[in-house]
Design an enzyme around this catalytic site. Structure first.
Site, PDB file in Angstrom:
ATOM      1  N   ASP A  65       0.861  -1.186   0.000  1.00 28.79           N
ATOM      2  CA  ASP A  65       0.000   0.000   0.000  1.00 28.79           C
ATOM      3  C   ASP A  65       0.899   1.239   0.000  1.00 28.79           C
ATOM      4  OD1 ASP A  65      -3.051   0.850   0.821  1.00 28.79           O
ATOM      5  OD2 ASP A  65      -1.554   2.265   1.590  1.00 28.79           O
ATOM      6  N   ILE A  66       0.617   2.165  -0.920  1.00 28.79           N
ATOM      7  CA  ILE A  66       1.397   3.402  -0.995  1.00 28.79           C
ATOM      8  C   ILE A  66       1.061   4.264   0.236  1.00 28.79           C
ATOM      9  CG2 ILE A  66       1.872   5.475  -2.341  1.00 28.79           C
ATOM     10  CD1 ILE A  66       1.046   3.921  -4.827  1.00 28.79           C
ATOM     11  N   GLU A  93      -4.698   2.405  -4.056  1.00 37.85           N
ATOM     12  CA  GLU A  93      -3.240   2.410  -4.009  1.00 37.85           C
ATOM     13  C   GLU A  93      -2.694   1.084  -3.495  1.00 37.85           C
ATOM     14  OE1 GLU A  93      -4.673   4.285  -0.103  1.00 37.85           O
ATOM     15  OE2 GLU A  93      -5.339   4.120  -2.183  1.00 37.85           O
TER      16      GLU A  93
END
Length: 541
Positions: A399-400, A442
């Site tokens: 996950d960004i 994301e």
């Protein structure tokens, strides 16, 4: 002194196969039908050579009598036969109606042959005379050609049926119908409708069958050539004209059984005119389509070629066409069916390509070009099956970090650029690009088949570093890209797909709680209870 020859006693044979047994059944023979012989007929008298017959066996084979009974007579011997019933013919002749005689040396008795008046001009029979062996070999060759053409048409029909089951395209069913009609027409035309026994109710009505089936074939022949030569592509509205032609040709079929010989001949002339005009129109259409860059029109022109050659040969009254008309018609029709099958197979290839393209679109994330959630779950399920053979499997859930802040600060265009840059970074780090997926927003899924936990941790650490380096390539002031990654290894016998993903997701959120920008091994977090998604703060990224 002569050598002494000792004859060995015959040895018993125990390795053989004998089928059948001795019989007292007489050879099938049928007396000539007076009603058939009473119709309008043509008779040919074949005189003996000037010096008389040589005393050697003589064979005579009569081909291409499309309707009615043929009579062959010599001295007191008189035999009759029809093309539509093999039981009425000499078993040594299968493509024609033949006779073998052994006239006394010096005899001048002639051979007589009679047959019904042909339906139309230039459709008279072909007679082959000579020694029995070459005449019978010629007959056998004709039979093989006729049977082979029908066999090829049946094979093409079966192949098209398989194509329909694969593609569910009704064009393939239409092609099966075309092949079936051509098989029936060829069977009656060649006499194979009566081989080895009659399997079509032709009987003495061969002429109506020939005319009726020719009308059916013409309603298919012209549209197939029109399609192959690009007519439907140039003028889609021409379908209505083709339907009208079909109605005009098929409507008279209702009265064909009641037509007299003259009316049947007139109908045969009309069908021949339709055939010639159709070939001419399709030729012009194919050349026009080809000149406009339609490369598929060349297939139609190739399909048309043998028919054009026969038309020219017919106008020139070529002897080879008269001798082998039935075989040439069958070979030309088979060639047409093969060209149509080629076009259909190309159509099937296009349908499969379109289906694959749609499937690819359905499984691909439009922005990043990675596989989407649907594709990722399917690939993970496939990898789990492979892992069932003992191969390890590790998944990474990425996950960004603070992606919402990136969108709010730099705008959604930069946010999209970040997603694309991260996707490229993931591709460059993974051995198999088919094992990287965007699960939504994301979040990304990485599959590492064949890796141990330690190997996977090192690989995912390189992924994390590469993601951090992606910001430099975007050249956006103040942009920082980091990622939190959770790692989970599949446990055979206790894990399923959902459980494996939950542990990886749990590890990823543990990485965020630990300060972000790191890889967390889910195996070390068993004591931490799984998160409740709904309770996670919106800015926890």
């Amino acid at each position: 002194m002569a050598p002494c020859i000792v004859s060995a006693a015959p040895q018993p044979v125990d390795d053989y196969l004998l089928l059948g047994q001795a019989t007292d059944e007489p050879t099938p023979h049928r007396a000539c039908n007076p009603a058939q012989l009473g119709e309008r007929r043509q008779t040919l008298v074949i005189p003996a050579p000037t010096a008389g017959w040589s005393g050697q066996p003589q064979a005579l084979d009569v081909f291409n009598v499309l309707a009615g009974e043929v009579e062959l007579s010599y001295a007191d011997r008189d035999i009759c036969g029809t093309m539509s019933d093999a039981r009425t013919r000499d078993s040594r002749f299968r493509a024609g109606i033949g006779i073998v005689i052994v006239p006394p040396a010096g005899s001048h008795d002639p051979l007589r042959v009679s047959w019904p008046e042909p339906l139309k001009k230039r459709w008279g029979p072909t007679l082959l005379m000579g020694a029995p062996s070459p005449v019978q070999q010629n007959d056998t060759a004709r039979l093989l050609i006729r049977a082979a053409c029908i066999a090829v048409a049946l094979a093409l029909a079966l192949s098209a049926l398989m194509g329909y089951l694969s593609a569910r395209d009704r064009a393939f069913l239409g092609y099966v119908g075309v092949c079936t009609a051509f098989v029936l027409w060829q069977s009656v035309l060649s006499g194979l409708s009566g081989y080895p026994e009659p399997w079509l109710p032709v009987a003495w009505a061969t002429a109506p069958w020939v005319v009726g089936l020719t009308a059916v074939v013409m309603t298919l022949f012209v549209p197939v050539l029109w399609w192959l030569n690009g007519g439907l592509r140039l003028w889609p509205a021409s379908r209505r004209v083709l339907r009208g032609l079909a109605v005009a040709l098929l409507a008279p079929l209702l009265v064909v059984p009641s037509m007299g010989w003259g009316a049947l001949g007139w109908a045969a002339d009309v069908l021949e005119a339709v055939y010639m005009v159709g070939c001419g129109v399709c030729l012009g259409t194919g050349l026009w389509a080809w000149s406009r860059g339609d490369r598929w029109a060349s297939v139609g022109l190739l399909a048309l070629l043998p028919f054009l050659l026969m038309i020219v040969a017919d106008l020139l009254a070529a002897r080879w066409l008269l001798a082998y008309r039935v075989e040439l018609l069958q070979v030309s029709v088979t060639w047409l069916l093969m060209m149509a099958a080629y076009a259909l197979n190309q159509r099937l290839g296009q349908l499969r390509a379109q289906r694959d393209e749609l499937r690819q679109l359905a499984d691909t994330d439009v922005l990043t070009g990675l596989g989407n959630r649907r594709a990722g779950l399917r690939q993970l399920a496939s990898r789990l099956q492979s892992a069932g053979d003992g191969r390890p499997l590790v998944v990474g859930f990425l996950d960004i970090d603070l992606f919402k802040d990136i969108n709010d600060r730099h705008g959604h265009d930069i946010g999209d650029a970040v997603l694309i840059a991260v996707a490229e970074a993931l591709r460059s780090c993974m051995r198999g690009r088919e094992d990287v997926f965007r699960m939504g927003g994301e979040e990304f899924l990485l599959l590492l088949p064949g890796c141990s936990r330690q190997q996977a941790a090192l690989r995912l650490e390189r992924v994390r570093q590469r993601v951090s380096e992606a910001a430099a390539g975007l050249q956006v002031e103040g942009l920082v890209i980091t990622a939190s990654i959770g790692l989970a290894q599949w446990r055979p016998g206790s894990d399923d797909l959902a459980a494996l993903l939950r542990r990886a997701d749990h590890a990823m959120y543990a990485a965020k709680r630990a300060g972000r920008d790191r890889v967390m091994d889910g195996e070390q977090l068993e004591a931490i209870p799984p998160r409740a998604t709904a309770a996670q703060p919106a800015d926890a990224g």
